[in-house]
Each structure stands twice: as C-alpha cells, then as structure tokens.
Design an enzyme around this catalytic site. Structure first.
Site, PDB file in Angstrom:
ATOM      1  N   GLU A  77      45.473  18.989 -23.607  1.00 28.10           N
ATOM      2  CA  GLU A  77      44.174  19.158 -24.040  1.00 28.10           C
ATOM      3  C   GLU A  77      44.097  18.763 -25.531  1.00 28.10           C
ATOM      4  O   GLU A  77      43.073  19.353 -26.381  1.00 28.10           O
ATOM      5  CB  GLU A  77      43.687  20.580 -24.026  1.00 28.10           C
ATOM      6  CG  GLU A  77      43.384  20.956 -22.517  1.00 28.10           C
ATOM      7  CD  GLU A  77      42.353  20.085 -21.556  1.00 28.10           C
ATOM      8  OE1 GLU A  77      41.996  19.082 -22.094  1.00 28.10           O
ATOM      9  OE2 GLU A  77      42.434  20.428 -20.442  1.00 28.10           O
ATOM     10  N   HIS A  96      40.666  27.554 -26.620  1.00 21.32           N
ATOM     11  CA  HIS A  96      40.351  27.227 -25.227  1.00 21.32           C
ATOM     12  C   HIS A  96      41.013  28.383 -24.103  1.00 21.32           C
ATOM     13  O   HIS A  96      42.254  28.400 -24.206  1.00 21.32           O
ATOM     14  CB  HIS A  96      40.795  25.859 -24.919  1.00 21.32           C
ATOM     15  CG  HIS A  96      40.913  25.471 -23.490  1.00 21.32           C
ATOM     16  ND1 HIS A  96      39.590  25.354 -22.736  1.00 21.32           N
ATOM     17  CD2 HIS A  96      41.666  24.813 -22.781  1.00 21.32           C
ATOM     18  CE1 HIS A  96      39.591  25.027 -21.554  1.00 21.32           C
ATOM     19  NE2 HIS A  96      41.142  24.717 -21.463  1.00 21.32           N
ATOM     20  N   HIS A  98      40.681  29.693 -19.912  1.00 19.87           N
ATOM     21  CA  HIS A  98      40.079  29.703 -18.113  1.00 19.87           C
ATOM     22  C   HIS A  98      39.746  31.043 -17.978  1.00 19.87           C
ATOM     23  O   HIS A  98      40.309  31.753 -16.815  1.00 19.87           O
ATOM     24  CB  HIS A  98      41.051  29.126 -17.344  1.00 19.87           C
ATOM     25  CG  HIS A  98      41.604  27.758 -17.782  1.00 19.87           C
ATOM     26  ND1 HIS A  98      42.377  27.182 -16.956  1.00 19.87           N
ATOM     27  CD2 HIS A  98      40.981  26.724 -18.758  1.00 19.87           C
ATOM     28  CE1 HIS A  98      42.530  25.909 -17.260  1.00 19.87           C
ATOM     29  NE2 HIS A  98      41.861  25.592 -18.315  1.00 19.87           N
ATOM     30  N   TYR A 117      20.694  39.078 -26.590  1.00 20.60           N
ATOM     31  CA  TYR A 117      20.416  38.274 -28.123  1.00 20.60           C
ATOM     32  C   TYR A 117      21.719  37.852 -28.396  1.00 20.60           C
ATOM     33  O   TYR A 117      21.774  37.035 -29.584  1.00 20.60           O
ATOM     34  CB  TYR A 117      19.693  39.357 -28.980  1.00 20.60           C
ATOM     35  CG  TYR A 117      20.752  40.468 -29.335  1.00 20.60           C
ATOM     36  CD1 TYR A 117      21.444  40.209 -30.651  1.00 20.60           C
ATOM     37  CD2 TYR A 117      20.805  41.756 -28.818  1.00 20.60           C
ATOM     38  CE1 TYR A 117      22.180  41.247 -30.985  1.00 20.60           C
ATOM     39  CE2 TYR A 117      21.664  42.791 -29.237  1.00 20.60           C
ATOM     40  CZ  TYR A 117      22.100  42.677 -30.552  1.00 20.60           C
ATOM     41  OH  TYR A 117      22.924  43.495 -30.921  1.00 20.60           O
ATOM     42  N   HIS A 159      36.007  24.114 -15.140  1.00 21.79           N
ATOM     43  CA  HIS A 159      37.314  24.127 -16.183  1.00 21.79           C
ATOM     44  C   HIS A 159      37.377  25.413 -16.758  1.00 21.79           C
ATOM     45  O   HIS A 159      38.223  26.323 -16.500  1.00 21.79           O
ATOM     46  CB  HIS A 159      37.026  22.978 -16.939  1.00 21.79           C
ATOM     47  CG  HIS A 159      38.530  22.666 -17.826  1.00 21.79           C
ATOM     48  ND1 HIS A 159      38.692  21.308 -18.230  1.00 21.79           N
ATOM     49  CD2 HIS A 159      39.585  23.414 -18.513  1.00 21.79           C
ATOM     50  CE1 HIS A 159      39.720  21.492 -19.029  1.00 21.79           C
ATOM     51  NE2 HIS A 159      40.257  22.714 -18.926  1.00 21.79           N
ATOM     52  N   TYR A 213      23.053  38.556 -42.121  1.00 26.15           N
ATOM     53  CA  TYR A 213      24.109  39.461 -41.731  1.00 26.15           C
ATOM     54  C   TYR A 213      25.531  39.196 -42.394  1.00 26.15           C
ATOM     55  O   TYR A 213      26.085  40.161 -42.863  1.00 26.15           O
ATOM     56  CB  TYR A 213      24.151  39.828 -40.198  1.00 26.15           C
ATOM     57  CG  TYR A 213      25.465  40.757 -39.786  1.00 26.15           C
ATOM     58  CD1 TYR A 213      24.531  42.091 -39.401  1.00 26.15           C
ATOM     59  CD2 TYR A 213      26.356  40.774 -39.733  1.00 26.15           C
ATOM     60  CE1 TYR A 213      25.385  43.094 -38.980  1.00 26.15           C
ATOM     61  CE2 TYR A 213      27.459  41.746 -39.320  1.00 26.15           C
ATOM     62  CZ  TYR A 213      26.810  43.003 -39.055  1.00 26.15           C
ATOM     63  OH  TYR A 213      27.565  43.952 -38.550  1.00 26.15           O
TER      64      TYR A 213
END
Length: 228
Positions: A77, A96, A98, A117, A159, A213
């Site tokens: 990837e 990344h 799964h 939220y 994916h 914030y």
C-alpha cells in the site's frame, strides 16, 4: 522533533499496539511517517514482533514509483501513503488498518454519518467511504485521496480504513476514534429505528468548538469530549 531512528522505533511500537488492541490483525495494517522529503513505511508481509528499525522502508516523496531503500520491500500500500503525504502537507503520519467495525461498514460501501458528534474530529459531518479498487493500485490511491478531501480519515470499500494526523500519535488517536465511531454506528443500526443523525448545524457548532479546543491528542491523554 523526533529523529529518524526514533520514528522508526515508534512505527514498530504502534504496529504492535494496533494488534494488541485489536485494531488490526496479522500484517494487514501499515503505518507511515513523514521525515523531511521522504517517508518511513512498514515493510511488506513482515510480522510486527519480528520487525527491527532497520527494516522500516525509506521512500522519497518525490521519487519515481517504487523508489525505496532498505533491506525489505515496502508495503503493497506504499502508493496511497506516498500520495497522501504528497497532497496533504498537514499530514505527518498515516495509519491504515483492517479494523473490524470500520471494515464491516466499508464492506457495505456506506459512509459513517453524524451519528455522534465525534464525527467532527475527522473534519466534517461524515466519514466518507471511497469507491473500491484493488489494493496497491493507482486507482485506489486516487479514490482514497478523493474521500479524504477536507477530512482526516476515510473508509475504503471492501477493504479497511485510513487515518492521518500531524504526527504518529495523532494518526493513531484518529484510527482508534474511527473504529469506535464505526462500532457505535454499527450497533445503532441494529436497534429499531436506527440512529438519529445530527444536523449540519449541530455538527457545525461542534466543529467551531473543536477549533478552539486545540490539538486532539492520542488516546492516553485528554481529548475532545472527555471533559463533558
């Protein structure tokens, strides 16, 4: 600012944390971090508990496709990691994974709406799901980049998920928050009537609050919502 050696070790530490926490399984996830004009990235098909700092791949951000240095080849990837860091100067790291619930929602090819939220922590009123393309392809990278427009995370159809941050801590924090949000959304879909979705105006108020914030932190420290 962390040096390259420290970043290499931190990538490994976070990979191990991903699997310990259940955010990821096996070697299916990958992590990258910006270092100067290059990126550090986990190697392909290497168990995290066998990884050493020297195995972390270094790839120039402006290099030719497949240009890398290190003893092992980069994650399959690598392309979307590189392309995100090229296109997003605000991103210093990418996670990344799964993860179970984010991937479950991605399998249905739906975005996560403003069911809570905390969706605003990703930059808008939803977390988009990009269209499907085979892993490792330029097509997938283009679709991920599109779904990340004005966002700091997205789902990947059939994916998994991608989360980015200014540094590794923030990218991991967002990955954990995204999996939590996906789990909450999944469970709410099982209840008769389904989730009640917050309006754009309500999410807009949250976005304004988050702007004042300050930086959202990694999971072990205070983050927006913890002082309710």
């Amino acid at each position: 600012m962390r040096g390259e050696s420290a970043l290499r070790q931190e990538i490994i530490d976070l990979c191990l944390e991903m699997n310990r926490s259940g955010l990821n399984q096996g070697t299916s996830g990958n992590i990258s971090a910006r270092v100067g004009d290059a990126m550090l990235l986990t190697p392909s098909a290497t168990p995290y508990d066998q990884m050493t700092p020297e195995m972390i791949v270094r790839m120039p951000l402006d290099g030719e496709d497949g240009d890398w240095s290190g003893p092992l080849k980069p994650s399959t990837e690598w392309r979307f990691h590189r392309d995100i860091l090229r296109a997003r100067p605000d991103a210093g790291a990418i996670v990344h994974a799964h993860s179970t619930f984010a991937t479950t929602i991605a399998i249905t090819r739906r975005s996560i709406p403003a069911c809570h939220y905390m969706v605003a922590a990703f930059g808008g009123n939803d977390v988009k799901c990009c269209g499907y393309a085979r892993y490792g392809t330029a097509e997938l990278s283009a679709r991920v980049l599109e779904a990340l427009s004005d966002r700091s995370a997205c789902l990947m159809a059939n994916h998994g998920m991608v989360a980015l941050g200014g540094d590794l801590d923030q990218a991991m924090w967002r990955a954990v928050e995204l999996e939590t949000l996906a789990k909450q959304y999944h469970h709410s879909l099982q209840i008769e009537g389904g989730p009640v979705i917050l309006s754009d105006a309500e999410i807009g108020e949250v976005l304004k609050g988050f702007a004042s914030y300050g930086r959202q932190s990694k999971p072990s420290t205070t983050s927006p919502g913890e002082t309710d």
